[in-house]
Design a protein around this motif. Structure first.
Motif, mmCIF file in Angstrom:
data_model
loop_
_atom_site.group_PDB
_atom_site.id
_atom_site.type_symbol
_atom_site.label_atom_id
_atom_site.label_comp_id
_atom_site.label_asym_id
_atom_site.label_seq_id
_atom_site.Cartn_x
_atom_site.Cartn_y
_atom_site.Cartn_z
ATOM 1 N N GLY A 160 0.824 -1.203 0.000
ATOM 2 C CA GLY A 160 0.000 0.000 0.000
ATOM 3 C C GLY A 160 0.859 1.255 0.000
ATOM 4 O O GLY A 160 0.546 2.229 -0.668
ATOM 5 N N VAL A 197 2.041 2.238 -3.374
ATOM 6 C CA VAL A 197 0.931 2.812 -4.146
ATOM 7 C C VAL A 197 0.736 4.265 -3.737
ATOM 8 O O VAL A 197 0.592 5.154 -4.589
ATOM 9 N N LEU A 198 0.752 4.508 -2.428
ATOM 10 C CA LEU A 198 0.607 5.881 -1.931
ATOM 11 C C LEU A 198 1.665 6.799 -2.524
ATOM 12 O O LEU A 198 1.364 7.884 -2.995
ATOM 13 N N ILE A 243 0.965 7.503 -6.220
ATOM 14 C CA ILE A 243 -0.193 8.368 -6.419
ATOM 15 C C ILE A 243 0.106 9.780 -5.953
ATOM 16 O O ILE A 243 -0.219 10.761 -6.615
ATOM 17 N N GLY A 259 -2.587 9.779 6.211
ATOM 18 C CA GLY A 259 -3.918 9.464 5.711
ATOM 19 C C GLY A 259 -4.623 10.705 5.188
ATOM 20 O O GLY A 259 -5.205 10.700 4.100
ATOM 21 N N PHE A 308 -3.104 12.023 2.062
ATOM 22 C CA PHE A 308 -3.434 11.120 0.985
ATOM 23 C C PHE A 308 -4.834 11.368 0.460
ATOM 24 O O PHE A 308 -5.066 11.451 -0.748
ATOM 25 N N VAL A 359 -5.878 12.650 -3.292
ATOM 26 C CA VAL A 359 -6.767 11.909 -4.199
ATOM 27 C C VAL A 359 -7.998 12.740 -4.537
ATOM 28 O O VAL A 359 -8.490 12.718 -5.665
#
Lengths: 338, 379
Positions: free
Chosen positions: B265, B268-269, B272, B336, B339, B343
Motif C-alpha cells: 500500500g 501505491v501511496l 499516487i 492518511g 493522501f 486523491v
C-alpha cells in the motif's frame, strides 16, 4: 468426529465475521458502484462503540470501604451500581449486547455522513481512486481511534450467564466431549439473523424491491421518478450498521484494537471477489465457505500433511476460484467484467 | 517550435544533479543525514519501478511488497553464504525478485482490473504468511534474517582474513554505510530513472500505454498483449527486488514485515502522491512520504511546546494537544489526511499540482498530459 464438528463450528464462526463485512461491502458495491476500503474501519468503529459504552457505564467514583482498614480501603464503585444497586450491576454485565442499541444509531450516522461527505464525490471516478481515498479514510479513522483508545487490545467480557461453554454434543446426542463457547454460538445466531434481515429487507419489502431494481438499472428507476440516490445512501447506512453491529458482537471473541478493521478488510475483500462482485448471496456463501476451509486447514492432522497450509489456504482458494470462475462463485454478468 | 529546456537529456542531468546533491540542498530541511537519504533513493527506485507497471499499463498491483521482501532475503543470503560484497547481493536480489515476479505475473495477468489487484494481493499475502511460518529455516520467521559470526561466507573466507566481530557490507572494500551507501543507492537510482525514461519513450512503453487506454482494441488488431504486460510486470518486480536488496545493503537484515500488504500500500501511496504515469512523480512521492515519516515521527510534545512557546499558556496547551495528534506516533494520521486530500483534489498527484501552478503563470503545455485521472484503472 467431534473435532471435525468443532472445526465446522469454528469455521462458521469465522465465516460469519467475513460474511457480515463482505455483505456490506458488496451491498455498497452493488448499489453505489464504490469499492469501499473503509468498511473494515466501520467494523472497528462498531467494536469501539462497545468499548466506549462499557466505559460510560462503568464511570466510577472512589468509595471508602469501611470494613477494610488497611491500604485498599478505597475502591472504584460505578455510579450505576450506587444508583441502582444490583440492577445497575446487571446492566454493566450486559454491556456488550446493550451497546448494540447505541451502535445502530451511531452507525447510521457514520454511514450517512461518510456517504454524503466523501463517497458521493467518487461515483464517477476510477475504481483505483475510490480504493485509494477510502484507504486514506481508513487510515485516518484508525489513527484517531489509536489516539483516543491507545494501541493495545481492550478485552471485553461477555455477560456472565453466557461466559462458559455450551454442551453442544448433548443437544444432538453426540456425547459430552463436544462443547463450544456460548458466546460464539450466540454470535453465530446473531449473524444468521442479520443476514436473514438484510435479505428479507431486500427481498420482501417494497423499499428493498426498488433498491434491487436500482442495482439492476439505476437510470430507469430514476426516470420513474424515484429518488434512487437517497435510497442508496440509506443502503450505505444499512451496510454500516451490519458491519458495526458485527463489530460490537465480535468484541468478546477478539479484543478490539485499532487495526482489527484492516485485518478483516483484506480477507473480506478476498471473500467479496471470490463470491462475485455485486452478488449478495455469493458474498455470504464465500464468507462461510472460506471460514470453514480455513478452520479445516488449521487442524493439526492437515497441517502435518501439508505444513503451512493454514496460513495460505484462503488466498490459495481465492486464486484458484478467480482463475477458473471468471466472475467468482455467483457473480452476475455485466458487473465488473474484464 | 522552440526546443523545450527540459528535453530528456537535460531532465536526466537535472535529476542526477538533484539526487547527487541531496546532502547539500536537503540540509536546511533537516533531512540530510545518510539513513534518510538512503531511504529516499531506495524507495524512489521502488516507486519508479511500480510506476512502470501502474503508470503505464494501469494495472494496480497490491503485491509489490513481496518482491521487495524477496530482494532483501536474497541479498542477506548472499551476504551470509558468499561474500559481503554488495554486487552479488544486488544481483541475486534482482534475479530472485524477477523470477518471483515472472511466476506471479504469469498467473495474475490472466485477469485485469480489481481481480488482478486481488490476485497479486493474495500472492503477496501468501508469501508473507509463508515467510512467517513454514519458511522459517530460510527467513528466520519473526526474528528476521540476520548476519551472524558463524556464517560461512565462502568467497570472503578464501581471500580475506577474518576480522573480529560482524563484517559490514562493502563495495570492493568501500564500506556501505553512511554517505558511500547513499551514493551507491543514488547511482543505482539514476540508472533506474534512466531505464524508466527509456521505457517511457520507447515503442514498448507506447505499447503499454496502448494497453492502458484500450486493451481490447490492442487485441483486436491481432497483437498479443500478454508478453508486453508480463515484461512490464517483471521489470517492475525487478526494480522492487533491487530496492529490497539495497535495503539489505544499507542495513543487512531482512524481515517478513517488508512483505506485508501495508508495504504494498505504501508504494501505491508514493506513486499516487507524486503523480501516476509521470517520470518524476514517484520519486517525489517516495521522498515526501519518507521525509514526513522521519521528520514528523521524531516530533514530540516538548519540541512542540518549544515551537508554540510564543502563544499564551492556555492557548499553547490546546494547540500542542491538537498538533501532537498529527506528529510523533500519530504521523500516520497526517499521512492518511494528506493522501485523501491528494486523491480528492489532485488526482494527478504533486506533478499535476506543479503543472497547474505553472499554468497559472503561463508556462507552456502539460509535459505529461497522459496522467489524466479518468483512465487510471485497467477496466
Amino acid at each position: 468426529m467431534d473435532s471435525i464438528l468443532i472445526q465446522i463450528l469454528n469455521g462458521l464462526d469465522k465465516g460469519a465475521a467475513y460474511a457480515l463485512i463482505a455483505l456490506g461491502l458488496t451491498l455498497v458495491f452493488g448499489t453505489l458502484g464504490i469499492v469501499n476500503f473503509a468498511h473494515g474501519a466501520i467494523f472497528m468503529l462498531g467494536a469501539f462503540c462497545a468499548v466506549t459504552f462499557r466505559k460510560l457505564l462503568t464511570l466510577s467514583v472512589k468509595v471508602k470501604d469501611e470494613s477494610v482498614t488497611m491500604f485498599a480501603a478505597y475502591k472504584d464503585e460505578p455510579y450505576l451500581k450506587i444508583w441502582f444497586g444490583d440492577t445497575g450491576e446487571a446492566i454493566i454485565d450486559y454491556a456488550v449486547p446493550l451497546s448494540i442499541l447505541i451502535a445502530i444509531p451511531f452507525m447510521v450516522l457514520v454511514g450517512y455522513a461518510m456517504e454524503r461527505g466523501l463517497i458521493r464525490h467518487f461515483y464517477k471516478r476510477a475504481h483505483a481512486d475510490q480504493i485509494l481515498v477510502t484507504f486514506g479514510l481508513a487510515i485516518v479513522v484508525q489513527e484517531l481511534i489509536k489516539a483516543s483508545f491507545g494501541a493495545n487490545p481492550i478485552p471485553q467480557a461477555a455477560p456472565d450467564i453466557v461466559a462458559g461453554s455450551a454442551n453442544v454434543g448433548l443437544w444432538f446426542g453426540l456425547g459430552e466431549s463436544l462443547v463450544y463457547p456460548w458466546w460464539r454460538l450466540i454470535y453465530l445466531c446473531f449473524s444468521g439473523v442479520m443476514i436473514f434481515a438484510v435479505f428479507s429487507f431486500l427481498q420482501f419489502t417494497t423499499y428493498g424491491m426498488v433498491v434491487r431494481a436500482g442495482m439492476r438499472d439505476r437510470e430507469t428507476v430514476g426516470l420513474l421518478g424515484i429518488n434512487i440516490q437517497r435510497r442508496f445512501t440509506i443502503v450505505f447506512a444499512i451496510a454500516a450498521v451490519v458491519a458495526g453491529t458485527a463489530g460490537v458482537m465480535y468484541t468478546p471473541i477478539l479484543p478490539p484494537d485499532y487495526h482489527m478493521g484492516m485485518d478483516f478488510l483484506v480477507l473480506s475483500f478476498v471473500v467479496v471477489v471470490v463470491g462475485g462482485m455485486g452478488s449478495l448471496g455469493g458474498a455470504v456463501t464465500a464468507g462461510f465457505l472460506l471460514g470453514i476451509v480455513q478452520s479445516f486447514a488449521s487442524m493439526n492432522e492437515v497441517k502435518s500433511i501439508i505444513p503451512g497450509i493454514d496460513q495460505i489456504i484462503i488466498y490459495l482458494v481465492a486464486v484458484v476460484i478467480l482463475l477458473t470462475l471468471p466472475r467468482g462463485l455467483m457473480g452476475r454478468a455485466g458487473v465488473m467484467d474484464d | 517550435m522552440k526546443q523545450r529546456f527540459l528535453n530528456d537529456t537535460n531532465l536526466l542531468l537535472v535529476f542526477s544533479a538533484a539526487i547527487l546533491l541531496m546532502p547539500i540542498w536537503l540540509s536546511p530541511l533537516g533531512a540530510a543525514y545518510p539513513d534518510l537519504l538512503q531511504k529516499f533513493a531506495i524507495y524512489g527506485i521502488f516507486a519508479i519501478g511500480f510506476n512502470i507497471l501502474f503508470g503505464l499499463t494501469g494495472y494496480l498491483s497490491f503485491g509489490h511488497a513481496a518482491f521487495l521482501g524477496v530482494g532483501s532475503y536474497a541479498a542477506v543470503w548472499s551476504f551470509k553464504l558468499f561474500t559481503m560484497n554488495v554486487v552479488p547481493a544486488v544481483f541475486f536480489g534482482v534475479i530472485f525478485a524477477g523470477l518471483l515476479a515472472f511466476l506471479i505475473g504469469y498467473i495474475s495477468l490472466r485477469r485485469s482490473g480489481i481481480y488482478f489487484s486481488i490476485l497479486t494481493l493474495a500472492f503477496a499475502q501468501m508469501s508473507y504468511n509463508l515467510a512467517y511460518s513454514v519458511l522459517t529455516p530460510i527467513t528466520n520467521g519473526e526474528t528476521g534474517l540476520q548476519l551472524t559470526i558463524n556464517d560461512p561466507r565462502w568467497i570472503d573466507s578464501m581471500y580475506i582474513t577474518v576480522e573480529e566481530g560482524l563484517p559490514s557490507t562493502n563495495l570492493f572494500g568501500l564500506k556501505m554505510s553512511g554517505y558511500p551507501g547513499f551514493y551507491f543507492c543514488a547511482i543505482l537510482l539514476i540508472v533506474c530513472f534512466f531505464i524508466s525514461l527509456r521505457i517511457f519513450r520507447s515503442p514498448f512503453g507506447l505499447m503499454l500505454r496502448g494497453i492502458k487506454s484500450n486493451q481490447n482494441r490492442m487485441n483486436y488488431t491481432g497483437l498479443n498483449t500478454k508478453p508486453y504486460m508480463l515484461s512490464a510486470f517483471v521489470i517492475s518486480g525487478m526494480f522492487a527486488g533491487l530496492a529490497g536488496s539495497l535495503l539489505a545493503v544499507t542495513d543487512p537484515l531482512a524481515g517478513a514485515e517488508r512483505m506485508q500488504w501495508t508495504a504494498s500500500g505504501e508504494v501505491v501511496l508514493m506513486t499516487i502522491l507524486g503523480g501516476v504515469g509521470t517520470l518524476i512523480g514517484p520519486m517525489l512521492g517516495a521522498g515526501l512520504i519518507k521525509y514526513f515519516e522521519n521528520i514528523f515521527s521524531s516530533f514530540n510534545k516538548n519540541l512542540l511546546h518549544e515551537v508554540f512557546s510564543f502563544l499564551p499558556d492556555g492557548v499553547e496547551d490546546v494547540v500542542v494537544q491538537v498538533v501532537s495528534l498529527f506528529v510523533g506516533g500519530g504521523w500516520h494520521l497526517t499521512l492518511g489526511l494528506l493522501f485523501m486530500i491528494v486523491v480528492i483534489f489532485l488526482p494527478g498527484g504533486i506533478v499535476e499540482g506543479f503543472q497547474k501552478f505553472g499554468g497559472v503563470f503561463g508556462y507552456g503545455k502539460n509535459k505529461n498530459s497522459d496522467s489524466s485521472p479518468q483512465n487510471q484503472a485497467a477496466e
